[in-house]
Design an enzyme around this catalytic site. Structure first.
Site, mmCIF file in Angstrom:
data_model
loop_
_atom_site.group_PDB
_atom_site.id
_atom_site.type_symbol
_atom_site.label_atom_id
_atom_site.label_comp_id
_atom_site.label_asym_id
_atom_site.label_seq_id
_atom_site.Cartn_x
_atom_site.Cartn_y
_atom_site.Cartn_z
ATOM 1 N N GLU A 195 -22.140 5.874 -9.637
ATOM 2 C CA GLU A 195 -20.865 5.152 -9.665
ATOM 3 C C GLU A 195 -20.803 4.068 -8.596
ATOM 4 O O GLU A 195 -20.953 4.329 -7.401
ATOM 5 C CB GLU A 195 -19.687 6.111 -9.475
ATOM 6 C CG GLU A 195 -18.344 5.395 -9.557
ATOM 7 C CD GLU A 195 -17.143 6.312 -9.557
ATOM 8 O OE1 GLU A 195 -16.015 5.810 -9.705
ATOM 9 O OE2 GLU A 195 -17.320 7.539 -9.414
ATOM 10 N N LYS A 212 -14.907 7.409 -15.005
ATOM 11 C CA LYS A 212 -14.029 8.514 -15.378
ATOM 12 C C LYS A 212 -14.234 8.834 -16.847
ATOM 13 O O LYS A 212 -14.123 7.967 -17.706
ATOM 14 C CB LYS A 212 -12.551 8.158 -15.134
ATOM 15 C CG LYS A 212 -12.069 8.508 -13.750
ATOM 16 C CD LYS A 212 -12.156 9.991 -13.502
ATOM 17 C CE LYS A 212 -11.988 10.324 -12.038
ATOM 18 N NZ LYS A 212 -12.376 11.715 -11.771
#
Length: 595
Positions: free
Chosen positions: A182, A202
């Site tokens: 990420e 997410k």
């Protein structure tokens, strides 16, 4: 001065396709440390100034530094430096072989019992119903002790996440091994302003056992209301955060709901971009964005209050930021570039005397309607990366050698090559075949069981053992509980890591193998071979989507039309009137299921 060395292997998201920042760093000329909240901004200012002057700065900011930017952001007290950066005059070449020959092993223990997990989710769901929050990112640590080399552990972790934002930072008594996929932010800045990209992650789904199942999992992730809602909430939070440092009307979202394939899971990301104002500093960027909304929840202030209430200890580097700040643009013009990850998929090592303690956080975003059982299994999928890296294993094929001929050799080599690609092991087909040929020459007569192994460096070795005939019918016994690892990558690919199978190995005299079934009550396989059943007048074998090894003997039986794929559930077993055990080594063995 603290001795330190670091390595970074970062994707450069604004640098073009395939652009990477891949360097090593020797002992630093300086180390910048913030031990109190009042020192955090000063350290970031010093990092910014050092990069403007031509230095490279590598380091981290702990989650507990949040209150340095906004006192409303509550956390536990930190258990170490809030920010730590080493300063280097130059970047060195990446040492590809570092850690390749050293051992590393960690036995992990979850830090959260299932009952506490369920209670925490109930509390979060109540807060959502009461309108306090829309989402809370809830986490807990795994704990262990490192046996062996930190370099080797990082090398193994790096193989699990080779395309992400990877860093090994040695800060003396503390080492950070981050292989996060990420991006927190990528920022380039000069006197006129800057360009910044945030890419929150997410939404999670496990990888599928077949190409079709894998594509279905990706489509589910893209379209599931819960996953999309989780992603949109974080995107909205990041848009608001970026607006604090953005030039007017420059915040935009060019990409939503992008699915990214990682070795053990699918993840969903979205891009949020902006043009930063002239004069913006690294400390300003952190003040606007830190901690990343993907690891807090929304609204951020109340979500972090609940995190402090529910999580009993500080997160540390996990969920903070790990990155590199470097010069940007022509020398002497004072431009800087900063790339930071969100340190999920991150192991922190802490020396405590002769023991090196290891910690790794796991978590997920909890939204309205999130179910404890589904979230618990999501955590299990997310920790697969560290479990894979924490003990060495070889890829494995078991072949029959009969009269100097290796049975189904092409099928076995194709399956091992696929496993090598999945696990990031080097694959040299000619070298593997030469290894096998040398063994065949030595065992040209008789029947042999051959074990072909490939280690993480791509080195093959082969062993031969006399193969004895198997009396039939062989006896099977149904497992007494579900096989929880049916969706594991160590089921989809054959390796020497077989503890999950060994736990179900038969112990009663005369029982040849255990018949396994998954959490959905579907029959899968045996512990060392596939299964065929005669049901309603035809021979069937479970499809790979049920969670089983794609056995070579099974593939041959399917090609020949001897069996067809069909889901068989436990309640269907009384209707089964014929059984067979199948593997490449022993072929098709008549079997019977014991009551």
């Amino acid at each position: 001065m603290t001795t330190a060395h670091s390595r970074i292997d970062f994707t450069l998201p604004q640098g073009g396709a395939g652009a990477r920042l891949r360097h090593a760093f020797g002992p630093p000329r300086d180390v910048l440390v913030a031990r109190g909240l009042h020192e955090v901004r000063g350290v970031l200012d010093a990092v910014h100034a050092a990069a403007q002057a031509g230095a490279w700065c590598i380091g981290y900011v702990r989650y507990e530094a949040a209150a340095a930017f906004d006192t409303a952001l509550q956390t536990h007290a930190a258990d170490g430096p809030l920010a730590w950066f080493s300063v280097h005059d130059q970047a060195l070449p990446w040492p590809d072989a570092l850690g390749a020959d050293a051992p590393a092993e960690v036995a992990w223990t979850p830090g959260l019992p299932r009952g506490e997990f369920d209670a925490a989710l109930d509390r979060i769901q109540q807060a959502i119903r009461d309108g306090e929050v829309y989402q809370v990112n809830y986490t807990a640590p795994l704990h262990g002790a490192l046996q062996g080399s930190a370099d080797a552990l990082f090398a193994a972790l790096h193989r699990t996440q080779p395309e992400g934002y990877c860093a090994h930072i040695d800060a003396g008594g503390t080492q950070v091994l981050s292989v996060s996929p990420e991006l927190f932010f990528d920022w380039t800045s000069d006197a006129a302003g800057g360009d910044i990209l945030a890419r929150p992650m997410k939404g999670t789904a496990p990888r599928g056992a077949t190409p079709e199942a894998d594509a279905a999992q990706a489509e589910y992730l893209r379209t599931a209301p819960k996953e999309r809602a989780e992603n949109v909430m974080v995107v909205d939070l990041l848009r608001n955060d970026l607006s604090r440092i953005a030039q007017p009307h420059s915040v935009r979202v060019p990409r939503l709901f992008h699915t990214q394939a990682l070795p053990t899971v699918w993840q969903m990301t979205s891009d949020v971009q902006a043009r930063t104002r002239a004069g913006t500093t690294l400390a300003d960027v952190f003040a606007a964005l830190f901690p990343c909304g993907s690891v807090t929840g929304a609204p951020k202030v109340r979500a972090m209050q609940l995190i402090r209430e529910l999580e009993p200890a500080p997160r540390g580097v996990y969920c903070g930021a790990v990155g590199v700040v470097r010069p940007h643009g022509p020398p002497g013009e004072g431009g800087v570039a900063a790339t930071f990850n969100v340190p999920i998929r991150t192991v922190v090592l802490q020396a405590q005397g002769a023991v090196v303690q290891a910690t790794c956080g796991i978590g997920s975003g909890i939204t309205s309607g999130a179910e404890a059982e589904a979230e618990w299994h999501e955590w299990r999928h997310k920790r697969a990366f560290v479990e894979r890296a924490s003990a060495a294993f070889d890829l494995l094929e078991t072949l029959a050698l009969d009269g100097g001929q290796l049975r189904h050799l092409a099928d076995h080599l194709a399956r091992m090559a696929a496993a090598a690609a999945h696990f990031g092991y080097p694959w040299d087909a000619a070298r593997v075949q030469a290894c096998l040929q040398a063994l065949v020459v030595q065992h040209a007569q008789g029947a042999w069981r051959v074990r072909l192994l490939l280690d993480s460096r791509g080195a093959p070795r082969a062993e031969a053992f006399a193969l004895q005939p198997t009396p039939t019918p062989v006896r099977l016994r149904l497992a007494h509980r579900a096989f929880d690892e049916a969706d594991s990558e160590f089921v989809r690919h054959k390796t020497t890591r077989r503890a999950h199978y060994a736990a179900f190995a038969p112990t009663a005299p005369g029982v040849f193998d255990t018949l396994l079934w998954n959490r959905a009550g579907e029959i899968t396989e045996g512990t060392f071979g596939n299964i065929a059943m005669r049901l309603d007048g035809r021979w069937v074998t479970p499809p790979l989507a049920c969670g089983l090894l794609p056995g070579v003997g099974r593939a041959v039986a399917l090609r020949e039309g001897r069996v067809a794929e069909a889901v068989v559930r436990i309640e269907d077993l009384p209707r089964v009137d014929g059984w067979a055990f199948i593997n490449s080594l022993r072929g098709w063995l008549p079997a019977e299921l014991l009551a």
